[in-house]
Scaffold this active site. Structure first.
Site, PDB file in Angstrom:
ATOM      1  N   GLY A 134       0.913   1.366   3.621  1.00 60.77           N
ATOM      2  CA  GLY A 134       1.337   2.922   4.057  1.00 60.77           C
ATOM      3  C   GLY A 134       2.066   3.497   2.505  1.00 60.77           C
ATOM      4  O   GLY A 134       1.925   2.811   1.572  1.00 60.77           O
ATOM      5  N   CYS A 135       2.641   4.538   2.942  1.00 57.88           N
ATOM      6  CA  CYS A 135       3.553   5.311   1.970  1.00 57.88           C
ATOM      7  C   CYS A 135       4.572   4.150   1.163  1.00 57.88           C
ATOM      8  O   CYS A 135       5.370   3.689   1.948  1.00 57.88           O
ATOM      9  CB  CYS A 135       3.959   6.522   2.384  1.00 57.88           C
ATOM     10  SG  CYS A 135       5.250   7.395   1.319  1.00 57.88           S
TER      11      CYS A 135
END
Length: 205
Positions: free
Chosen positions: A105-106
């Site tokens: 993810g981020c």
């Protein structure tokens, strides 16, 4: 932190409408907005907001508009210490330490959970695993380079084991979701564990 002005408040609310504001940044801004709406003093709210943004600000990993806002609310004589890339690179070559590269993810959301753990020497966020040398943020988010957002963790194996890092990693990500993580969708947000002997370096942002 200096006194908060009406201009600061205006810039703050504009960030909530800014299309380029990332999800994690927006979450911090919305929390601050709720605190202001509840009647908390703006100086207190912005001090807490600055604290939550600081780990990414010192690594130059905030989006441009949020970076400008962050710098503007700091007092005139206050300087945010920049991330020491030389220290990170030196730690990578130190025989006492080992390192791991995780994507999930981020990368902004993955820095703090690892950086705060005892035995972790340094955490660097960036891109890896792609086909283009030194890609820009826009290139990576276009899904055309094959890169994923990742963190490179340098740790002292006498204080933090690789197995312990993995245990934390499994708590942060969903390994069954290969289309991204939570609200971050796309190939660049896939969860991947990189074996460091096969990856020469992480391209810092």
């Amino acid at each position: 932190m200096r006194t908060i002005t009406e201009q600061d408040l205006s810039a703050f609310y504009n960030l909530l409408l800014e299309p380029g504001t990332r999800d994690w940044e927006r979450q911090q801004l919305l929390k601050a907005k709720e605190q202001l709406a509840a009647g908390q003093a703006s100086t207190t709210v912005f001090a807490e907001l600055e604290h939550s943004l600081r780990p990414l600000a010192v690594r130059n990993n905030l989006t441009p508009a949020v970076t400008d806002f962050y710098q503007s609310i700091m007092s005139d004589g206050e300087q945010s210490q920049q991330y020491d890339y030389a220290r990170h690179q030196a730690a990578l070559t130190d025989s006492r330490y080992d390192h791991a590269i995780f994507a999930g993810g981020c990368f902004w959301c993955m820095v703090e959970p690892f950086a705060l753990r005892p035995g972790v020497i340094s955490v660097l966020s960036g891109y890896t695993g792609g086909r283009v040398d030194s890609p820009t943020y826009d290139q990576v988010t276009s899904q055309a380079t094959g890169h994923v957002e990742a963190v490179e963790i340098v740790f002292d194996p006498n204080k933090m084991s690789y197995a312990e890092l993995l245990k934390l990693y499994w708590q942060i990500i969903d390994p069954t979701d290969d289309g991204g993580q939570i609200n971050d969708r796309g190939d660049s947000y896939r969860p991947i564990i990189f074996v460091h002997r096969q990856i020469t370096s992480l391209i810092r942002t």
